[in-house]
Scaffold this motif. Structure first.
Motif: not given
Length: 269
Positions: A133, A145, A147, A191, A193
């Motif tokens: 992370v 952020r 992950r 989550f 990205t």
């Protein structure tokens, strides 16, 4: 002309080394491992990467030549049976070269210390026991952020190495920049990205701010750093195009795209 030989420790590579020394004996070529003008790497691409790191502080004074004795020589232009021709090229050297950009890495620790390094292929950051992370900043602006398993930051020439294996794009080395590719990122309803490679330009800066440095592994080409120091903790890593460049002696330097084709596509059926 001062030259040095950096050799992989195999029977064939050591034999090629001796052949070079024998061919150069009695000529104007001078063997000098301390301040060479040309470094001949004998082995594979890994050997050449190690040679570049050995002479990292003299890169602006040195040109490299590769003789590959392994299966794949992406950077190497010469084969073991061409030693006589290579020595003749060294004797007639006029300073010609081709140059490639490098990646600069700065690792910042909570005690104020900074460790700098350069890579010709790539640098990576991974967590070997759990999800990595970290916050990703591009030009000091928070981008995402992350992950996942890790991040691979590669040079244009290094884009054909580990970067390609993790789904990164192949970059023309005439593009002065670097690339960020994700390793198994988490993308779901919670989550997110970017989920694709990101190519950054000449003056871009990438900052990775670490949430927890426990069990992190950093790589820089073939060099591996396992962060298990209880005295200090990694807080941030900065990546940008290095001011240094790497130079190869251009006796018959193979073009980048021919290397790509020969390495990954081969002859047409």
């Amino acid at each position: 002309m001062k030259y040095a030989i950096y050799t992989y420790d195999s029977e064939q590579s050591l034999q090629v080394r001796q052949e070079i020394l024998d061919q150069a004996e009695g000529t104007e070529l001078e063997y000098d491992e301390t301040y060479p003008e040309v470094v001949i790497s004998v082995g594979g691409d890994g050997t050449l990467l190690s040679a570049i790191h050995k002479y990292q502080d003299q890169l602006d004074q040195i040109r490299f030549v590769g003789i590959h004795t392994g299966h794949l020589g992406f950077y190497a232009d010469w084969r073991p049976y061409e030693v006589a021709e290579l020595v003749e090229s060294l004797k007639n050297d006029s300073g010609q070269s081709v140059t490639y950009p490098l990646l600069k890495t700065e690792a910042l620790y909570d005690d104020g210390s900074i460790e700098e390094s350069v890579a010709i292929n790539e640098a990576t950051i991974r967590d070997f026991s759990k999800t990595l992370v970290c916050d990703v900043y591009i030009n000091h602006n928070l981008f995402e952020r992350f992950r996942g398993d890790g991040l691979c930051i590669s040079t244009p020439t290094g884009s054909t190495a580990y970067n390609k294996s993790v789904g990164g794009a192949i970059m023309d080395p005439r593009i002065i920049g670097f690339q960020v590719a994700e390793m198994a990122s988490l993308n779901n309803m919670i989550f997110r990205t970017i989920g694709s490679p990101v190519i950054l330009g000449t003056h871009a800066q990438l900052n990775i701010k670490i949430m927890n440095d426990e069990n992190l592994i950093l790589t820089n080409d073939r060099e591996i750093t396992k962060l298990d120091d209880d005295q200090r903790h990694l807080t941030e890593i900065k990546y940008c195009v290095a001011s240094q460049r790497v130079y190869f002696a251009k006796y018959r330097h193979t073009s980048f795209w021919k290397r790509v084709r020969d390495s990954f596509i081969g002859d047409e059926n």
